[in-house]
Design an enzyme around this catalytic site. Sequence first.
Site, PDB file in Angstrom:
ATOM      1  N   HIS A 132       8.112 -81.465 -11.387  1.00 48.65           N
ATOM      2  CA  HIS A 132       8.375 -82.279 -10.197  1.00 48.65           C
ATOM      3  C   HIS A 132       7.196 -83.249 -10.061  1.00 48.65           C
ATOM      4  O   HIS A 132       6.080 -82.924 -10.469  1.00 48.65           O
ATOM      5  CB  HIS A 132       8.433 -81.323  -8.998  1.00 48.65           C
ATOM      6  CG  HIS A 132       8.842 -81.943  -7.697  1.00 48.65           C
ATOM      7  ND1 HIS A 132       7.979 -82.695  -6.938  1.00 48.65           N
ATOM      8  CD2 HIS A 132      10.009 -81.900  -7.009  1.00 48.65           C
ATOM      9  CE1 HIS A 132       8.605 -83.084  -5.824  1.00 48.65           C
ATOM     10  NE2 HIS A 132       9.848 -82.619  -5.850  1.00 48.65           N
ATOM     11  N   ASP A 211       3.531 -73.955 -10.134  1.00 46.10           N
ATOM     12  CA  ASP A 211       4.289 -74.546  -9.035  1.00 46.10           C
ATOM     13  C   ASP A 211       5.467 -73.606  -8.766  1.00 46.10           C
ATOM     14  O   ASP A 211       6.460 -73.603  -9.486  1.00 46.10           O
ATOM     15  CB  ASP A 211       4.769 -75.952  -9.432  1.00 46.10           C
ATOM     16  CG  ASP A 211       5.723 -76.549  -8.398  1.00 46.10           C
ATOM     17  OD1 ASP A 211       6.067 -75.854  -7.419  1.00 46.10           O
ATOM     18  OD2 ASP A 211       6.137 -77.706  -8.586  1.00 46.10           O
ATOM     19  N   GLN A 214      10.329 -73.320  -6.373  1.00 40.41           N
ATOM     20  CA  GLN A 214      11.667 -72.762  -6.557  1.00 40.41           C
ATOM     21  C   GLN A 214      11.568 -71.295  -6.981  1.00 40.41           C
ATOM     22  O   GLN A 214      12.411 -70.483  -6.616  1.00 40.41           O
ATOM     23  CB  GLN A 214      12.444 -73.547  -7.624  1.00 40.41           C
ATOM     24  CG  GLN A 214      12.607 -75.030  -7.353  1.00 40.41           C
ATOM     25  CD  GLN A 214      13.590 -75.324  -6.231  1.00 40.41           C
ATOM     26  OE1 GLN A 214      14.422 -74.497  -5.876  1.00 40.41           O
ATOM     27  NE2 GLN A 214      13.496 -76.517  -5.661  1.00 40.41           N
ATOM     28  N   LYS A 237      11.841 -74.322   1.555  1.00 40.13           N
ATOM     29  CA  LYS A 237      12.844 -73.894   0.566  1.00 40.13           C
ATOM     30  C   LYS A 237      13.061 -72.377   0.649  1.00 40.13           C
ATOM     31  O   LYS A 237      14.023 -71.846   0.120  1.00 40.13           O
ATOM     32  CB  LYS A 237      12.405 -74.267  -0.846  1.00 40.13           C
ATOM     33  CG  LYS A 237      12.314 -75.781  -1.054  1.00 40.13           C
ATOM     34  CD  LYS A 237      11.896 -76.104  -2.462  1.00 40.13           C
ATOM     35  CE  LYS A 237      11.313 -77.484  -2.613  1.00 40.13           C
ATOM     36  NZ  LYS A 237      12.265 -78.577  -2.505  1.00 40.13           N
ATOM     37  N   CYS A 375      13.083 -86.082  -8.139  1.00 40.65           N
ATOM     38  CA  CYS A 375      11.605 -86.178  -8.257  1.00 40.65           C
ATOM     39  C   CYS A 375      11.136 -85.688  -9.618  1.00 40.65           C
ATOM     40  O   CYS A 375      10.055 -85.088  -9.738  1.00 40.65           O
ATOM     41  CB  CYS A 375      10.899 -85.410  -7.138  1.00 40.65           C
ATOM     42  SG  CYS A 375      11.176 -86.111  -5.526  1.00 40.65           S
TER      43      CYS A 375
END
Length: 417
Positions: A132, A211, A214, A237, A375
């Site tokens: 991203h 990261d 998700q 999220k 993104c």
Amino acid sequence: MTMPARKEDKMVDVSVYRRDFPVLSKEMNGKPVIYLDSGASAQKPQAVIDAMTNVLNNHYSNIHRGLYNFSQVNTEQYEAVRGKIAAFISAASENEIVFTKNTTEAINLVAESWGRTFLKEGDEIIITGMEHHANIVPWQLLETRIGVKLKVIPVLDNGELDLQGFEALLGDKTKMVAFVHTSNALGTINPVQQVIATVKAYNPDILTLVDGSQGVVHGPVDVRELGCDFFAFTGHKLYGPNGVGVLWGRYDILDTMPPYQGGGDMIETVSFSGTTFKAPPARFEAGTPAIVEVIGLGAAIDYVQAIGMHNIAAYEKELLDYAMTALNAVDGLTFYGQSQQKAGIISFTADWAHPSDIAMILDQQGVAIRTGHHCCMPLMERFGVDATARASFGLYTNRADIEAFVDALTKAKEMLG
Ligand SMILES: Cc1ncc(COP(=O)(O)O)c(C=O)c1O
């Protein structure tokens, strides 16, 4: 509200929890809403809304400095969330949990504070081709500011990382490997533990940042088992509010890092002859934080933990298989991301219409999907497309949603094809 299942209940149908999400009983364009954009931001359960409303209705105040009851209650609730998050991701201590605005700020914090302090011209940072922009641009800023070099792990045609290509990138100058746990554009769940083990076997001094925006939503995370040094995620999220995110960092590393921003709450003493700073995590939390949002995130974590992240992952996997079979009914689709390990994220294009035209027709039928580059512009370039359509699931997505989505897609094909 439904009672949460016990953690040990395997394969529970988590879609029963959809009653806990008020938005899901609303309409969009006069049709029952079919929300397939949880990858961008998830809907909020009543428990989160109630926790936030409770603060605002009953004891709102600033935290940390008030000697009166409301401020103390708020401070306790706010700080308790640190412990909850530490337990949720199996951190060694709540002092390793830094509240940020979102993932983006968490990664910028590491790039600015750690990167600007410890990196020099010619040092190398490895990222992947499926990042991203939040895990690309902060490192690119270091390229321009101090002359570090970015290297990129290639992505294979099936949406998995090219792990052989990755090993060839490691070298004497590698200082950081920063990569995504689960791709928001492909759904690929990367072999995080394996990548980190490879890095650390090569050179234990190379740091790793995951990261987890998700990854933390679609399955259980144990940062110590993963072996990473930093892990970043965003609240919105994870069924929590927007405006709050988390940076987890190994304490011994956080302790070496200078402040990211200066201001109130992060200092020990301030004088015109010199200022001293608090220890982490307070050192990295300048100014009034997102008090209500942090407390809301705590409620979100209670909520998903009551269901069990393993159960959510197993349910999503089953739903993904169901969706992929159902989508076979629609001709002319190309799917991006067909990795072995995959979260409930389906990216596709059609040979009969552009993704944004498809999304507009779906919207008229009450179906919310996302289109665009997600993104991840370099990833789109890798696959030779400017955009994909993306359906992404939450714990409340059910088979009826998938069926409505496939029906809407079939209608779109009739209209546009
Ligand atoms: C994989 C990934 N990383 C980073 C981000 C950025 O999250 P935020 O905008 O909350 O900082 C997102 C959001 O889409 C994401 O999916």
